[in-house]
Design a protein around this motif. Structure first.
Motif, short mmCIF file in Angstrom:
data_model
loop_
_atom_site.label_atom_id
_atom_site.label_comp_id
_atom_site.label_asym_id
_atom_site.label_seq_id
_atom_site.Cartn_x
_atom_site.Cartn_y
_atom_site.Cartn_z
N ARG A 288 -20.74 -41.57 -35.87
CA ARG A 288 -20.69 -40.22 -35.30
C ARG A 288 -21.96 -39.86 -34.54
N ARG A 289 -23.10 -40.37 -34.96
CA ARG A 289 -24.34 -40.07 -34.24
C ARG A 289 -24.30 -40.69 -32.85
N GLU A 292 -21.75 -38.74 -30.75
CA GLU A 292 -22.29 -37.43 -30.33
C GLU A 292 -23.15 -37.57 -29.10
N ASN A 293 -23.96 -38.62 -29.06
CA ASN A 293 -24.81 -38.86 -27.89
C ASN A 293 -23.99 -39.22 -26.66
N TYR A 295 -20.47 -38.71 -26.17
CA TYR A 295 -19.39 -37.81 -25.78
C TYR A 295 -19.72 -36.34 -26.04
N GLY A 296 -20.77 -36.07 -26.80
CA GLY A 296 -21.11 -34.69 -27.10
C GLY A 296 -20.12 -34.04 -28.04
N VAL A 297 -19.50 -34.85 -28.96
CA VAL A 297 -18.54 -34.28 -29.91
C VAL A 297 -19.14 -34.25 -31.32
#
Length: 297
Positions: A288-289, A292-293, A295-297
């Motif tokens: 997830r980290r 997040e970087n 896709y920004g989700v």
């Protein structure tokens, strides 16, 4: 041709399960579009005992074929892109019967090419690209250049289809004429592979270098669909991934794709203890980290 086939399609149209009937006549400039038949009668049904049922007919010297296809199989072909003639048939065939505007809506859906549809088709084509590229590279490193060549040609076809899909279009049978207009750089790679005067080894070496760059640049988009599916749960076994309705479309390419995404840092391997304490099950989850970087989700 329509009047000859009318009794056949009218009988089928009377069935409540029949969604649409399309007639495709052979054109002199595209005889293979109808698989050498003079006419193709495509009948789409809601459900059927078989996903595909085919009959051949003869009228004098004229040969005709009827395909009855379930909606589920039709949509699978459209997602996977394994039956490229189908898109041409739906777009350019003559509609003889259309229950509740099923075919009209399907054509509109294909023309609009919904964003979700693009994501899953991109993922499927990208997974096929990865498999063919990796297998081709393995053949190349073993010095088996002809086998490597076949795999590279296939990988370039998947790369070409990705270019067309990214532009918001459907890959047609004549995909390279589309690619030439949409992404000349990919078309140039294909041209260099099949037409260059360099030795086969040199051509392949250059193609692998160029392809690696293009694959890396497309990983973000190519992985989006599978990662979004995997984010719906904390952890997955490989069988659970295979059993998922959408991921089942990836078929035999799924496991190679998962391993590729592990290597790129998108997916984490999660060891889970088995009955034998010295052996672990291999589960998979999205990092997830990293996502997040990306896709920004």
């Amino acid at each position: 041709m329509e009047h000859v086939l009318r009794p056949i399609y009218q009988e089928r149209a009377s069935h409540p399960d029949t969604l649409g009937v399309i007639l495709i006549n052979k054109r002199d400039d595209a005889t293979n579009m109808t698989d050498t038949f003079d006419a193709v009668l495509l009948i789409i049904v809601k459900e059927g005992e078989q996903p595909i049922f085919t009959k051949h007919y003869l009228y004098g010297e004229t040969k005709m074929v009827m395909h009855i296809v379930t909606e589920k199989r039709l949509r699978k072909w459209l997602f996977i892109g394994s039956n490229r003639k189908l898109v041409d048939w739906i777009f350019y065939g003559k509609v003889l019967f259309d229950r509740n505007e099923f075919l009209y809506k399907l054509r509109f859906e294909l023309q609009e090419f919904p964003f979700y549809g693009r994501k899953i088709k991109t993922g499927i084509q990208f997974s096929k690209l990865i498999r063919r590229y990796l297998e081709g590279k393995e053949f190349f490193e073993r010095g088996e250049y002809l086998d490597a060549y076949n795999h590279v040609v296939d990988s370039l076809h998947h790369l070409g289809r990705l270019s067309v899909i990214d532009s918001g279009l459907y890959p047609e049978v004549t995909v390279w004429s589309q690619v030439k207009k949409i992404e000349p750089a990919v078309y140039k790679l294909y041209e260099e592979l099949v037409m260059s005067n360099e030795t086969l080894e040199k051509r392949l070496e250059l193609l692998f270098l160029a392809s690696e760059f293009l694959i890396n640049s497309r990983t973000h988009d190519g992985a989006q669909h599978i990662l979004e599916v995997m984010l719906t749960r904390a952890s997955w076994t490989i069988q659970e991934l295979h059993d998922h309705e959408e991921l089942s479309y990836y078929s035999t390419d799924l496991e190679v794709f998962v391993e590729y995404l592990i290597d790129k840092g998108y997916i984490i391997v999660e060891p889970v203890i088995a009955k034998n304490e010295t052996i672990f099950h291999r589960n998979y989850c999205v990092d997830r980290r990293f996502v997040e970087n990306e896709y920004g989700v």
